[in-house]
Scaffold this active site. Sequence first.
Site, short mmCIF file in Angstrom:
data_model
loop_
_atom_site.label_atom_id
_atom_site.label_comp_id
_atom_site.label_asym_id
_atom_site.label_seq_id
_atom_site.Cartn_x
_atom_site.Cartn_y
_atom_site.Cartn_z
N HIS A 70 -5.55 -4.03 8.74
CA HIS A 70 -6.50 -3.11 8.11
C HIS A 70 -7.06 -3.75 6.85
O HIS A 70 -6.37 -4.50 6.14
CB HIS A 70 -5.88 -1.74 7.81
CG HIS A 70 -4.58 -1.77 7.06
ND1 HIS A 70 -4.50 -1.58 5.70
CD2 HIS A 70 -3.31 -1.94 7.49
CE1 HIS A 70 -3.23 -1.61 5.33
NE2 HIS A 70 -2.49 -1.84 6.39
N HIS A 94 2.82 -4.12 -1.56
CA HIS A 94 1.94 -5.04 -2.26
C HIS A 94 2.17 -4.99 -3.77
O HIS A 94 2.73 -4.05 -4.31
CB HIS A 94 0.46 -4.75 -1.93
CG HIS A 94 0.04 -3.32 -2.15
ND1 HIS A 94 0.51 -2.28 -1.40
CD2 HIS A 94 -0.81 -2.77 -3.04
CE1 HIS A 94 -0.03 -1.14 -1.80
NE2 HIS A 94 -0.82 -1.41 -2.82
N GLU A 100 -3.30 0.70 -10.68
CA GLU A 100 -3.72 1.82 -9.84
C GLU A 100 -3.10 3.14 -10.29
O GLU A 100 -1.88 3.26 -10.38
CB GLU A 100 -3.30 1.57 -8.39
CG GLU A 100 -3.80 0.27 -7.80
CD GLU A 100 -3.22 0.01 -6.41
OE1 GLU A 100 -2.39 0.83 -5.95
OE2 GLU A 100 -3.57 -1.01 -5.81
N TYR A 110 -0.49 12.36 1.88
CA TYR A 110 -0.84 10.94 1.87
C TYR A 110 0.13 10.20 2.78
O TYR A 110 1.35 10.38 2.69
CB TYR A 110 -0.76 10.41 0.44
CG TYR A 110 -1.12 8.95 0.31
CD1 TYR A 110 -2.36 8.47 0.71
CD2 TYR A 110 -0.21 8.04 -0.22
CE1 TYR A 110 -2.69 7.14 0.60
CE2 TYR A 110 -0.53 6.71 -0.35
CZ TYR A 110 -1.76 6.26 0.07
OH TYR A 110 -2.08 4.93 -0.04
N HIS A 142 0.95 2.76 -10.61
CA HIS A 142 1.51 1.45 -10.29
C HIS A 142 0.67 0.43 -11.04
O HIS A 142 -0.43 0.07 -10.61
CB HIS A 142 1.49 1.20 -8.78
CG HIS A 142 2.20 2.27 -8.00
ND1 HIS A 142 1.64 2.87 -6.89
CD2 HIS A 142 3.40 2.86 -8.19
CE1 HIS A 142 2.48 3.78 -6.42
NE2 HIS A 142 3.55 3.79 -7.19
N HIS A 183 4.76 -1.75 -4.96
CA HIS A 183 4.71 -0.39 -4.41
C HIS A 183 4.33 -0.45 -2.94
O HIS A 183 3.94 -1.49 -2.42
CB HIS A 183 3.76 0.51 -5.20
CG HIS A 183 2.38 -0.05 -5.38
ND1 HIS A 183 2.10 -1.13 -6.20
CD2 HIS A 183 1.18 0.31 -4.84
CE1 HIS A 183 0.81 -1.38 -6.19
NE2 HIS A 183 0.23 -0.53 -5.36
#
Length: 430
Positions: free
Chosen positions: A288, A331, A337, A346, A361, A367
């Site tokens: 993705h 990542h 973020e 979510y 984060h 995270h």
Amino acid sequence: MSDSLAYHCGFGNHFEAEALPGALVKSRNSPQKVPYGLYAEQLSGRAFTAPRKENLSSWLYRIRPSVLHGEFTPVTPSGLAGTPFNPSLTPPTQLRWDPMPYPQSDCDFIEGLVTLAGNGSIELQTGAAIHLYCATRSMENQYFYNADGDFLIVPQEGRLRFKTEFGTLDIEPGEILVIQRGIKYQVKLLGSRARGYICENFGAPFRLPELGVIGANGLANPRDFLYPTAAFEDSASRYRLLAKFQGHLWEAEISHSPLDVVAWHGNYAPYKYDLRLFNTINTVSFDHPDPSIFTVLTSPSQEPGVANVDFVIFPPRWMVASDTFRPPYYHRNIMSEYMGLIYGTYDAKENGFVPGGGSLHNCMSAHGPDASAYEKAVSMPLQPEYYSDTLAFMFESRQVWQLTPAALNADFRQKNYLECWKGLKVCFQA
């Protein structure tokens, strides 16, 4: 009083509107005499000499000029904070908050503002801040403007009416509103209470991201951004004019409503956008793409391709990628973020990350999905799946989001957030 909820469509275009016929000045912006005995006033959002394609300004034709007000004095206490933020308060630890509780005593939109984090410099016009808002009553006999930055307002609960110098805009969860610096407004409740998030942008104004190889028809469409039609209040009484200036809240007496603009034209005006109109781009094969494909608005920095702050959403969408770990992969980012959830669930945090809450984060803090989301993602059969009940967003910045004491010490901060990853097992087989 004149009031209208008609809208102009388009993003970054030149608009014009009048609440009385013939009030809008043609040809000369500031003639010797303005129709209806109005005053001509220019509102500039960029330096006069900024390139034409980046210049932002509007001409306002109003009953009284904006200089008519008393001396400003500080307002204390206030939940607002400004730069410089204290870096010593910000750990590299991943952080998460429950929704901010409504206060026990009534508050309006401005009284209910609380600064969560920020970065950059108001003086140098770089960086941004994150605020939470809540309101249990409408603003009465007072108006507000922000000299420090633009407000990008993200409702999570409740409908609001923003009565601005340019006209009226209503917003609800699933929509956003941008009110640029210097624009005066008043906020009314259209229900019993309201709550949400704000990104205050100190840097370059928000714009649509470049589309590159996506082409002309992806992401947010300029035609879907709505601007207000002119409306005005002609009232003389005792009011308060509130101003956010250099990170602090100030007030001055004013003897009239500052929303007395009868006509206006230009490209510097508040606008709203329905996030449900976002044309989501996603993979139809494997893996993705990066979350940058979900960017609605961006404030660029001086470094090409690196944002001062991005506003990104994760809306309802099809997931069809084969042989792919579908939630966000684990990542660590150079960008920092802050995420919020407007409604639904979510996919990477099905427990603990709730509507009205948020997570932070910061730069290089690892995270990704919690243990239960990971186990579900690696064991479920992959078939086309529609994520229907979800709308999350992200304020992503090139600079670290530095916490305020109110955020670090909040009773609604989840002290056990790190436990969501403790169930991750070692599955290595040599």
